[in-house]
Design a protein around this motif. Sequence first.
Motif, PDB file in Angstrom:
ATOM      1  N   SER A  21       0.843  -1.193   0.000  1.00  0.00           N
ATOM      2  CA  SER A  21       0.000   0.000   0.000  1.00  0.00           C
ATOM      3  C   SER A  21       0.878   1.243   0.000  1.00  0.00           C
ATOM      4  CB  SER A  21      -0.915   0.018   1.221  1.00  0.00           C
ATOM      5  OG  SER A  21      -1.828  -1.060   1.187  1.00  0.00           O
ATOM      6  N   CYS A  22       0.333   2.305  -0.543  1.00  0.00           N
ATOM      7  CA  CYS A  22       1.060   3.573  -0.593  1.00  0.00           C
ATOM      8  C   CYS A  22       0.075   4.695  -0.259  1.00  0.00           C
ATOM      9  CB  CYS A  22       1.663   3.782  -1.967  1.00  0.00           C
ATOM     10  SG  CYS A  22       2.427   5.398  -2.236  1.00  0.00           S
ATOM     11  N   ALA A  23       0.392   5.439   0.782  1.00  0.00           N
ATOM     12  CA  ALA A  23      -0.426   6.578   1.181  1.00  0.00           C
ATOM     13  C   ALA A  23       0.206   7.844   0.619  1.00  0.00           C
ATOM     14  CB  ALA A  23      -0.517   6.653   2.694  1.00  0.00           C
ATOM     15  N   GLY A  35       2.075   4.593  -9.723  1.00  0.00           N
ATOM     16  CA  GLY A  35       2.680   3.341 -10.165  1.00  0.00           C
ATOM     17  C   GLY A  35       3.597   2.750  -9.124  1.00  0.00           C
ATOM     18  N   TRP A  36       4.135   1.596  -9.481  1.00  0.00           N
ATOM     19  CA  TRP A  36       5.116   0.899  -8.661  1.00  0.00           C
ATOM     20  C   TRP A  36       6.318   0.523  -9.525  1.00  0.00           C
ATOM     21  CZ3 TRP A  36       4.505   0.224  -3.435  1.00  0.00           C
ATOM     22  CH2 TRP A  36       3.226   0.443  -2.915  1.00  0.00           C
ATOM     23  N   PHE A  37       7.481   0.724  -8.956  1.00  0.00           N
ATOM     24  CA  PHE A  37       8.738   0.292  -9.545  1.00  0.00           C
ATOM     25  C   PHE A  37       9.421  -0.629  -8.535  1.00  0.00           C
ATOM     26  CE2 PHE A  37       9.597   3.125 -13.264  1.00  0.00           C
ATOM     27  CZ  PHE A  37       8.452   3.895 -13.183  1.00  0.00           C
ATOM     28  N   ARG A  38      10.434  -1.320  -8.978  1.00  0.00           N
ATOM     29  CA  ARG A  38      11.212  -2.138  -8.050  1.00  0.00           C
ATOM     30  C   ARG A  38      12.684  -2.121  -8.455  1.00  0.00           C
ATOM     31  NH1 ARG A  38       8.891  -8.168  -9.640  1.00  0.00           N
ATOM     32  NH2 ARG A  38       9.960  -8.369 -11.661  1.00  0.00           N
ATOM     33  N   GLN A  39      13.527  -2.370  -7.469  1.00  0.00           N
ATOM     34  CA  GLN A  39      14.965  -2.401  -7.711  1.00  0.00           C
ATOM     35  C   GLN A  39      15.586  -3.530  -6.914  1.00  0.00           C
ATOM     36  OE1 GLN A  39      16.968   1.350  -7.033  1.00  0.00           O
ATOM     37  NE2 GLN A  39      18.665   0.740  -8.354  1.00  0.00           N
ATOM     38  N   ALA A  40      16.159  -4.477  -7.630  1.00  0.00           N
ATOM     39  CA  ALA A  40      16.859  -5.584  -7.010  1.00  0.00           C
ATOM     40  C   ALA A  40      18.333  -5.208  -6.852  1.00  0.00           C
ATOM     41  CB  ALA A  40      16.715  -6.841  -7.854  1.00  0.00           C
ATOM     42  N   PRO A  41      19.048  -5.849  -5.945  1.00  0.00           N
ATOM     43  CA  PRO A  41      20.467  -5.526  -5.733  1.00  0.00           C
ATOM     44  C   PRO A  41      21.269  -5.654  -7.022  1.00  0.00           C
ATOM     45  CG  PRO A  41      19.662  -6.905  -3.961  1.00  0.00           C
ATOM     46  CD  PRO A  41      18.569  -6.849  -4.995  1.00  0.00           C
ATOM     47  N   GLY A  42      22.035  -4.622  -7.314  1.00  0.00           N
ATOM     48  CA  GLY A  42      22.879  -4.636  -8.497  1.00  0.00           C
ATOM     49  C   GLY A  42      22.169  -4.391  -9.807  1.00  0.00           C
ATOM     50  N   LYS A  43      20.879  -4.101  -9.744  1.00  0.00           N
ATOM     51  CA  LYS A  43      20.104  -3.877 -10.967  1.00  0.00           C
ATOM     52  C   LYS A  43      19.506  -2.481 -10.974  1.00  0.00           C
ATOM     53  CE  LYS A  43      18.907  -8.713 -11.863  1.00  0.00           C
ATOM     54  NZ  LYS A  43      17.790  -9.651 -12.191  1.00  0.00           N
ATOM     55  N   SER A  71      -4.364  -1.066  -7.884  1.00  0.00           N
ATOM     56  CA  SER A  71      -5.652  -0.409  -7.686  1.00  0.00           C
ATOM     57  C   SER A  71      -5.421   0.890  -6.927  1.00  0.00           C
ATOM     58  CB  SER A  71      -6.620  -1.315  -6.915  1.00  0.00           C
ATOM     59  OG  SER A  71      -6.112  -1.610  -5.626  1.00  0.00           O
ATOM     60  N   ARG A  72      -6.394   1.769  -6.978  1.00  0.00           N
ATOM     61  CA  ARG A  72      -6.286   3.023  -6.239  1.00  0.00           C
ATOM     62  C   ARG A  72      -7.615   3.363  -5.596  1.00  0.00           C
ATOM     63  NH1 ARG A  72      -4.338   7.533 -10.199  1.00  0.00           N
ATOM     64  NH2 ARG A  72      -4.832   8.961  -8.495  1.00  0.00           N
ATOM     65  N   ASP A  73      -7.522   4.073  -4.479  1.00  0.00           N
ATOM     66  CA  ASP A  73      -8.696   4.546  -3.745  1.00  0.00           C
ATOM     67  C   ASP A  73      -8.569   6.060  -3.661  1.00  0.00           C
ATOM     68  OD1 ASP A  73     -10.598   5.311  -1.890  1.00  0.00           O
ATOM     69  OD2 ASP A  73     -10.298   3.569  -0.609  1.00  0.00           O
ATOM     70  N   SER A  77      -6.789   8.577  -0.999  1.00  0.00           N
ATOM     71  CA  SER A  77      -5.475   8.937  -1.548  1.00  0.00           C
ATOM     72  C   SER A  77      -4.466   7.808  -1.368  1.00  0.00           C
ATOM     73  CB  SER A  77      -4.946  10.225  -0.899  1.00  0.00           C
ATOM     74  OG  SER A  77      -5.779  11.310  -1.201  1.00  0.00           O
ATOM     75  N   MET A  78      -4.865   6.621  -1.787  1.00  0.00           N
ATOM     76  CA  MET A  78      -4.005   5.460  -1.637  1.00  0.00           C
ATOM     77  C   MET A  78      -3.950   4.654  -2.929  1.00  0.00           C
ATOM     78  SD  MET A  78      -4.541   4.032   2.220  1.00  0.00           S
ATOM     79  CE  MET A  78      -2.985   3.150   2.079  1.00  0.00           C
ATOM     80  N   VAL A  79      -2.844   3.961  -3.102  1.00  0.00           N
ATOM     81  CA  VAL A  79      -2.681   3.029  -4.210  1.00  0.00           C
ATOM     82  C   VAL A  79      -2.153   1.718  -3.628  1.00  0.00           C
ATOM     83  CG1 VAL A  79      -0.356   3.868  -4.753  1.00  0.00           C
ATOM     84  CG2 VAL A  79      -1.685   2.664  -6.500  1.00  0.00           C
ATOM     85  N   HIS A  80      -2.598   0.607  -4.206  1.00  0.00           N
ATOM     86  CA  HIS A  80      -2.231  -0.707  -3.705  1.00  0.00           C
ATOM     87  C   HIS A  80      -1.657  -1.562  -4.824  1.00  0.00           C
ATOM     88  CE1 HIS A  80      -4.608   0.317  -0.151  1.00  0.00           C
ATOM     89  NE2 HIS A  80      -5.596   0.672  -0.960  1.00  0.00           N
TER      90      HIS A  80
END
Length: 127
Positions: A21-23, A35-43, A71-73, A77-80
């Motif tokens: 969740s993101c407030a 949106g959502w991003f991700r970062q793995a070690p070394g990448k 999804s968003r609410d 003011s949240m995104v999941h």
Amino acid sequence: QVQLVESGGGLVQSGGSLRLSCAASVPTFTTYVLGWFRQAPGKEREFVAAINWSGASSDYSDSVQGRFAISRDNAKSMVHLQMNSLKPEDTAVYYCAATTLAFYDNYYRRVQNIDLWGQGTQVTVSS
């Protein structure tokens, strides 16, 4: 203060599920593509998912398509991000992101086009 705050990360076994969740503390929440991003070690940081202002349109990277759901609410003011069938390769720090660019031409997929970032939450998937 304008900010995004993530929660919900943790350790899960392969095949399990987690919900992030993101407030958002931003003016005019519906102005933003989230949106959502991700970062793995070394990448490098990579795009995971995004959703338009109304929630009617969403987009996913090929690696999570069919397993993750964003999804968003707008009232809260949240995104999941619901993450199912998790794999060890999903292990990364996940970042909530917001941009005021329109939901066209995949601009929201590019790190350099993001206006706001959360602090990140760790997701670890064990095999």
